[in-house]
Design an enzyme around this catalytic site. Structure first.
Site, PDB file in Angstrom:
ATOM      1  N   ASP A   6       0.839  -1.200   0.000  1.00 36.74           N
ATOM      2  CA  ASP A   6       0.000   0.000   0.000  1.00 36.74           C
ATOM      3  C   ASP A   6       0.874   1.250   0.000  1.00 36.74           C
ATOM      4  OD1 ASP A   6      -2.908   1.119   0.718  1.00 36.74           O
ATOM      5  OD2 ASP A   6      -1.412   2.222   1.883  1.00 36.74           O
ATOM      6  N   TYR A  64       3.450   9.673  -0.408  1.00 35.84           N
ATOM      7  CA  TYR A  64       4.556   9.067   0.354  1.00 35.84           C
ATOM      8  C   TYR A  64       5.915   9.267  -0.340  1.00 35.84           C
ATOM      9  CZ  TYR A  64       0.740   6.283   2.497  1.00 35.84           C
ATOM     10  OH  TYR A  64      -0.410   5.853   3.110  1.00 35.84           O
ATOM     11  N   LYS A  73      -2.472   5.993  -4.171  1.00 39.76           N
ATOM     12  CA  LYS A  73      -3.519   6.965  -3.827  1.00 39.76           C
ATOM     13  C   LYS A  73      -3.234   8.319  -4.461  1.00 39.76           C
ATOM     14  CE  LYS A  73      -3.474   4.787   0.734  1.00 39.76           C
ATOM     15  NZ  LYS A  73      -2.031   4.594   0.934  1.00 39.76           N
ATOM     16  N   HIS A  77      -7.134   9.895  -1.676  1.00 40.29           N
ATOM     17  CA  HIS A  77      -6.446   9.799  -0.384  1.00 40.29           C
ATOM     18  C   HIS A  77      -7.173  10.527   0.763  1.00 40.29           C
ATOM     19  CE1 HIS A  77      -2.089   9.158   1.238  1.00 40.29           C
ATOM     20  NE2 HIS A  77      -2.961   9.083   2.229  1.00 40.29           N
TER      21      HIS A  77
END
Ligand code: A2P
Length: 282
Positions: free
Chosen positions: A44, A49, A74, A107
């Site tokens: 994930d 990120y 996301k 997200h």
């Protein structure tokens, strides 16, 4: 590995590996490689990120056939719009080095998520994403989104842990056909989760740690946890939860830990909305 079925028939592993904050050079790639070696098949990640490229490298180097993997990413806040999603999704695929995603999520419930959802519906119909969903949507926003679109989100990724159990929200999501995934299922160790006496004593009966008890409790609730760790032993430990079952009494005892409050922040708190909207992950 054990899986759950999404309402559209897609099978998703019942436990995944989260990579938030694994941003140092090499760290994310190493951790994902360890996770794949340990048996995880779901990774994930998220544009926010900043590690999609590293995830892609580890996935490729593993040599595991693509169809055995379940890769999620996301869409981040500034891109949450129809045009934003049309541009951001191909970028995500390129960084991951993939030609389709298993799951793609909006997200946060901010910006033009109506427009973004229409773009995700298009990608889904084009066969570029096997399932589409959202993250951090409370029931009110979820019901509204579903009421005004054709495709129901298959997944809602939420904060769920022993101190914030969200049982009523789970009932609503189940009625809607939406599967819950849990981010920070270990509450990132907050509120002394790893030494919590209830989790310790239940774990002692099975020779398991509080982290393993927590992850098993989520799996037994039908919630898909996404623990993260940068440590190979803990990565393996968090996957080693399929050789025991919690009893009804254990489950009931864990239910007493619920505070009904987030361990992090509420998406309805104006300061959190402001922070998440303008935040950059360096
Ligand atoms: P580390 O990376 O050093 O293992 P969450 O997934 O709830 O956000 O929790 C992640 C945090 O919990 C990380 O700080 C991680 O640290 C730590 N952690 C993950 N798994 C375990 C475990 N089995 N026991 C103790 N700490 C853990």
């Amino acid at each position: 590995m054990n899986s759950v079925q999404l309402y559209n028939g897609v099978n998703m592993p019942c436990l995944g590996f989260g990579v938030f904050r694994l941003t140092e050079a090499g760290e994310c790639e190493r951790a994902v490689s360890e996770a794949l070696k340990a048996g995880y098949r779901m990774i994930d990640t998220a544009a926010f990120y900043g590690n999609e490229e590293a995830v892609g490298r580890a996935v490729r180097e593993s040599g595991i056939p693509r169809e055995e993997l379940f890769i999620t990413s996301k869409l981040w806040v500034p891109d949450i719009s129809y045009e934003g999603a049309r541009q951001a999704f191909p970028r995500t695929l390129r960084l991951l080095g993939l030609d389709y995603l298993d799951l793609y999520l909006i997200h946060q419930p901010f910006n033009d998520y109506y427009g973004a959802w229409r773009a995700l519906e298009e990608f889904y119909k084009e066969g570029l994403i096997r399932a589409i969903g959202v993250s951090n949507f409370y029931p009110d926003r979820m019901i509204d989104l579903i009421a005004h679109h054709e495709i129901v989100p298959a997944v809602n990724q939420l904060e769920v842990n022993p101190f914030y159990q969200r049982t009523e929200e789970q009932e609503i999501m189940e009625e809607l056909g939406v599967r819950i995934e849990a981010w920070s299922p270990l509450a990132a160790g907050k509120d002394n989760l790893f030494t919590n006496p209830v989790l310790v004593s239940i774990g002692e009966k099975y020779g398991k740690t509080p982290a393993q008890v927590t992850l098993r409790w989520l799996v037994q609730r039908g919630i898909v946890p996404l623990p993260k760790s940068s440590n190979a032993d803990r990565i393996r430990q968090n996957f080693d939860i399929f050789d025991f079952s919690l009893s009804g009494a254990d489950m009931k005892q864990i239910s007493t830990l619920d505070t009904g409050k987030s361990c992090f922040y509420s998406h309805r708190d104006p300061s959190a909305v402001r922070r998440l909207t303008y935040m950059k992950w360096e």
